[in-house]
Motif scaffolding. Structure first.
Motif, PDB file in Angstrom:
ATOM      1  N   PHE A  15       0.835  -1.207   0.000  1.00 62.43           N
ATOM      2  CA  PHE A  15       0.000   0.000   0.000  1.00 62.43           C
ATOM      3  C   PHE A  15       0.867   1.252   0.000  1.00 62.43           C
ATOM      4  O   PHE A  15       0.651   2.174  -0.798  1.00 62.43           O
ATOM      5  CB  PHE A  15      -0.937  -0.009   1.207  1.00 62.43           C
ATOM      6  N   ILE A  16       1.867   1.284   0.894  1.00 58.86           N
ATOM      7  CA  ILE A  16       2.735   2.461   0.981  1.00 58.86           C
ATOM      8  C   ILE A  16       3.548   2.632  -0.301  1.00 58.86           C
ATOM      9  O   ILE A  16       3.726   3.755  -0.786  1.00 58.86           O
ATOM     10  CB  ILE A  16       3.641   2.373   2.227  1.00 58.86           C
ATOM     11  N   THR A  17       4.010   1.526  -0.877  1.00 57.32           N
ATOM     12  CA  THR A  17       4.744   1.598  -2.141  1.00 57.32           C
ATOM     13  C   THR A  17       3.868   2.165  -3.250  1.00 57.32           C
ATOM     14  O   THR A  17       4.317   2.982  -4.047  1.00 57.32           O
ATOM     15  CB  THR A  17       5.274   0.208  -2.541  1.00 57.32           C
ATOM     16  N   GLY A  18       2.609   1.751  -3.292  1.00 55.43           N
ATOM     17  CA  GLY A  18       1.680   2.293  -4.279  1.00 55.43           C
ATOM     18  C   GLY A  18       1.514   3.792  -4.150  1.00 55.43           C
ATOM     19  O   GLY A  18       1.441   4.517  -5.139  1.00 55.43           O
ATOM     20  N   LYS A  19       1.474   4.272  -2.908  1.00 51.35           N
ATOM     21  CA  LYS A  19       1.353   5.722  -2.682  1.00 51.35           C
ATOM     22  C   LYS A  19       2.640   6.454  -3.029  1.00 51.35           C
ATOM     23  O   LYS A  19       2.605   7.548  -3.595  1.00 51.35           O
ATOM     24  CB  LYS A  19       0.965   6.012  -1.226  1.00 51.35           C
ATOM     25  N   LEU A  20       3.783   5.861  -2.700  1.00 51.28           N
ATOM     26  CA  LEU A  20       5.063   6.500  -3.000  1.00 51.28           C
ATOM     27  C   LEU A  20       5.345   6.557  -4.493  1.00 51.28           C
ATOM     28  O   LEU A  20       5.892   7.539  -4.989  1.00 51.28           O
ATOM     29  CB  LEU A  20       6.211   5.748  -2.310  1.00 51.28           C
ATOM     30  N   MET A  21       4.964   5.510  -5.197  1.00 54.39           N
ATOM     31  CA  MET A  21       5.257   5.420  -6.629  1.00 54.39           C
ATOM     32  C   MET A  21       4.177   6.085  -7.488  1.00 54.39           C
ATOM     33  O   MET A  21       4.274   6.061  -8.705  1.00 54.39           O
ATOM     34  CB  MET A  21       5.412   3.960  -7.046  1.00 54.39           C
ATOM     35  N   LYS A  22       3.159   6.633  -6.887  1.00 52.51           N
ATOM     36  CA  LYS A  22       2.088   7.357  -7.570  1.00 52.51           C
ATOM     37  C   LYS A  22       1.425   6.535  -8.670  1.00 52.51           C
ATOM     38  O   LYS A  22       1.129   7.026  -9.749  1.00 52.51           O
ATOM     39  CB  LYS A  22       2.608   8.665  -8.138  1.00 52.51           C
ATOM     40  N   GLY A  23       1.225   5.262  -8.388  1.00 55.63           N
ATOM     41  CA  GLY A  23       0.539   4.405  -9.337  1.00 55.63           C
ATOM     42  C   GLY A  23      -0.943   4.373  -9.027  1.00 55.63           C
ATOM     43  O   GLY A  23      -1.401   4.878  -8.011  1.00 55.63           O
ATOM     44  N   SER A  24      -1.694   3.767  -9.913  1.00 57.64           N
ATOM     45  CA  SER A  24      -3.137   3.680  -9.687  1.00 57.64           C
ATOM     46  C   SER A  24      -3.484   2.585  -8.707  1.00 57.64           C
ATOM     47  O   SER A  24      -4.612   2.505  -8.246  1.00 57.64           O
ATOM     48  CB  SER A  24      -3.840   3.420 -11.020  1.00 57.64           C
ATOM     49  N   GLY A  25      -2.533   1.729  -8.374  1.00 53.21           N
ATOM     50  CA  GLY A  25      -2.778   0.657  -7.429  1.00 53.21           C
ATOM     51  C   GLY A  25      -3.281  -0.592  -8.112  1.00 53.21           C
ATOM     52  O   GLY A  25      -3.793  -0.557  -9.227  1.00 53.21           O
ATOM     53  N   TYR A  26      -3.092  -1.708  -7.454  1.00 56.94           N
ATOM     54  CA  TYR A  26      -3.481  -2.984  -8.023  1.00 56.94           C
ATOM     55  C   TYR A  26      -4.515  -3.703  -7.176  1.00 56.94           C
ATOM     56  O   TYR A  26      -4.905  -4.810  -7.499  1.00 56.94           O
ATOM     57  CB  TYR A  26      -2.254  -3.882  -8.177  1.00 56.94           C
ATOM     58  N   GLY A  27      -4.914  -3.138  -6.075  1.00 54.27           N
ATOM     59  CA  GLY A  27      -5.855  -3.800  -5.191  1.00 54.27           C
ATOM     60  C   GLY A  27      -5.139  -4.464  -4.028  1.00 54.27           C
ATOM     61  O   GLY A  27      -3.923  -4.569  -4.010  1.00 54.27           O
ATOM     62  N   ALA A  28      -5.907  -4.931  -3.071  1.00 54.97           N
ATOM     63  CA  ALA A  28      -5.348  -5.472  -1.835  1.00 54.97           C
ATOM     64  C   ALA A  28      -4.502  -6.721  -2.090  1.00 54.97           C
ATOM     65  O   ALA A  28      -3.411  -6.863  -1.530  1.00 54.97           O
ATOM     66  CB  ALA A  28      -6.465  -5.781  -0.849  1.00 54.97           C
ATOM     67  N   PHE A  29      -4.986  -7.628  -2.931  1.00 51.44           N
ATOM     68  CA  PHE A  29      -4.241  -8.868  -3.164  1.00 51.44           C
ATOM     69  C   PHE A  29      -2.884  -8.593  -3.802  1.00 51.44           C
ATOM     70  O   PHE A  29      -1.861  -9.138  -3.362  1.00 51.44           O
ATOM     71  CB  PHE A  29      -5.052  -9.829  -4.051  1.00 51.44           C
ATOM     72  N   MET A  30      -2.841  -7.764  -4.821  1.00 49.28           N
ATOM     73  CA  MET A  30      -1.567  -7.464  -5.480  1.00 49.28           C
ATOM     74  C   MET A  30      -0.666  -6.626  -4.589  1.00 49.28           C
ATOM     75  O   MET A  30       0.557  -6.737  -4.678  1.00 49.28           O
ATOM     76  CB  MET A  30      -1.796  -6.784  -6.830  1.00 49.28           C
ATOM     77  N   ASP A  31      -1.243  -5.774  -3.731  1.00 49.94           N
ATOM     78  CA  ASP A  31      -0.433  -5.055  -2.745  1.00 49.94           C
ATOM     79  C   ASP A  31       0.289  -6.034  -1.833  1.00 49.94           C
ATOM     80  O   ASP A  31       1.464  -5.860  -1.519  1.00 49.94           O
ATOM     81  CB  ASP A  31      -1.286  -4.108  -1.912  1.00 49.94           C
ATOM     82  N   ILE A  32      -0.422  -7.084  -1.422  1.00 49.16           N
ATOM     83  CA  ILE A  32       0.190  -8.099  -0.563  1.00 49.16           C
ATOM     84  C   ILE A  32       1.314  -8.814  -1.311  1.00 49.16           C
ATOM     85  O   ILE A  32       2.413  -8.988  -0.783  1.00 49.16           O
ATOM     86  CB  ILE A  32      -0.871  -9.109  -0.065  1.00 49.16           C
ATOM     87  N   VAL A  33       1.053  -9.185  -2.559  1.00 49.44           N
ATOM     88  CA  VAL A  33       2.067  -9.889  -3.360  1.00 49.44           C
ATOM     89  C   VAL A  33       3.285  -9.001  -3.566  1.00 49.44           C
ATOM     90  O   VAL A  33       4.429  -9.445  -3.379  1.00 49.44           O
ATOM     91  CB  VAL A  33       1.472 -10.350  -4.713  1.00 49.44           C
ATOM     92  N   ILE A  34       3.071  -7.762  -3.955  1.00 47.68           N
ATOM     93  CA  ILE A  34       4.175  -6.830  -4.173  1.00 47.68           C
ATOM     94  C   ILE A  34       4.934  -6.592  -2.877  1.00 47.68           C
ATOM     95  O   ILE A  34       6.171  -6.548  -2.874  1.00 47.68           O
ATOM     96  CB  ILE A  34       3.663  -5.502  -4.768  1.00 47.68           C
ATOM     97  N   GLY A  35       4.219  -6.455  -1.769  1.00 43.58           N
ATOM     98  CA  GLY A  35       4.864  -6.245  -0.473  1.00 43.58           C
ATOM     99  C   GLY A  35       5.694  -7.437  -0.040  1.00 43.58           C
ATOM    100  O   GLY A  35       6.809  -7.283   0.477  1.00 43.58           O
ATOM    101  N   ILE A  36       5.189  -8.652  -0.248  1.00 48.61           N
ATOM    102  CA  ILE A  36       5.929  -9.851   0.149  1.00 48.61           C
ATOM    103  C   ILE A  36       7.172 -10.028  -0.719  1.00 48.61           C
ATOM    104  O   ILE A  36       8.265 -10.290  -0.207  1.00 48.61           O
ATOM    105  CB  ILE A  36       5.024 -11.097   0.100  1.00 48.61           C
ATOM    106  N   ILE A  37       7.023  -9.882  -2.026  1.00 44.42           N
ATOM    107  CA  ILE A  37       8.187  -9.992  -2.906  1.00 44.42           C
ATOM    108  C   ILE A  37       9.175  -8.869  -2.608  1.00 44.42           C
ATOM    109  O   ILE A  37      10.394  -9.084  -2.600  1.00 44.42           O
ATOM    110  CB  ILE A  37       7.763  -9.996  -4.387  1.00 44.42           C
ATOM    111  N   GLY A  38       8.655  -7.677  -2.319  1.00 40.07           N
ATOM    112  CA  GLY A  38       9.515  -6.564  -1.934  1.00 40.07           C
ATOM    113  C   GLY A  38      10.273  -6.843  -0.651  1.00 40.07           C
ATOM    114  O   GLY A  38      11.433  -6.462  -0.508  1.00 40.07           O
ATOM    115  N   ALA A  39       9.636  -7.514   0.291  1.00 38.02           N
ATOM    116  CA  ALA A  39      10.310  -7.874   1.543  1.00 38.02           C
ATOM    117  C   ALA A  39      11.454  -8.839   1.270  1.00 38.02           C
ATOM    118  O   ALA A  39      12.533  -8.726   1.871  1.00 38.02           O
ATOM    119  CB  ALA A  39       9.316  -8.486   2.519  1.00 38.02           C
ATOM    120  N   LEU A  40      11.233  -9.776   0.367  1.00 38.46           N
ATOM    121  CA  LEU A  40      12.300 -10.721   0.013  1.00 38.46           C
ATOM    122  C   LEU A  40      13.460 -10.003  -0.672  1.00 38.46           C
ATOM    123  O   LEU A  40      14.626 -10.232  -0.345  1.00 38.46           O
ATOM    124  CB  LEU A  40      11.745 -11.828  -0.879  1.00 38.46           C
TER     125      LEU A  40
END
Length: 86
Positions: A15-40
């Motif tokens: 969610f925070i990455t979506g706000k920082l990158m000024k994207g339109s967002g992908y929804g809650a599920f993709m936020d979770i996926v992006i966040g988990i892969i980003g954590a790795l």
């Protein structure tokens, strides 16, 4: 319990990455996926720089955000999609 931890961190970081990158967002599920892969990705980078992964929830979220931002930048470079300032 660990899976719930990854989901929470992934959702917050995505969610925070979506706000920082000024994207339109992908929804809650993709936020979770992006966040988990980003954590790795962020964890790998931090270990390569010599940091230990023992900082608690705030540290984990910050590392996940850093990794997710890097992941998003690389994805935008490969696909050619860039945020537009309207």
């Amino acid at each position: 319990m660990v899976i719930l931890w990854w989901i929470i961190v992934g959702l917050i970081a995505g969610f925070i990455t979506g706000k920082l990158m000024k994207g339109s967002g992908y929804g809650a599920f993709m936020d979770i996926v992006i966040g988990i892969i980003g954590a790795l990705v962020g964890g790998f980078i931090m270990r390569a720089l010599g940091f230990l992964g023992q900082g608690g929830m705030i540290y984990t979220i910050v590392v996940a955000i850093i990794g997710a931002v890097i992941l998003t930048l690389l994805l935008r470079l490969v696909t050619g999609n860039r945020a537009r300032n309207l």
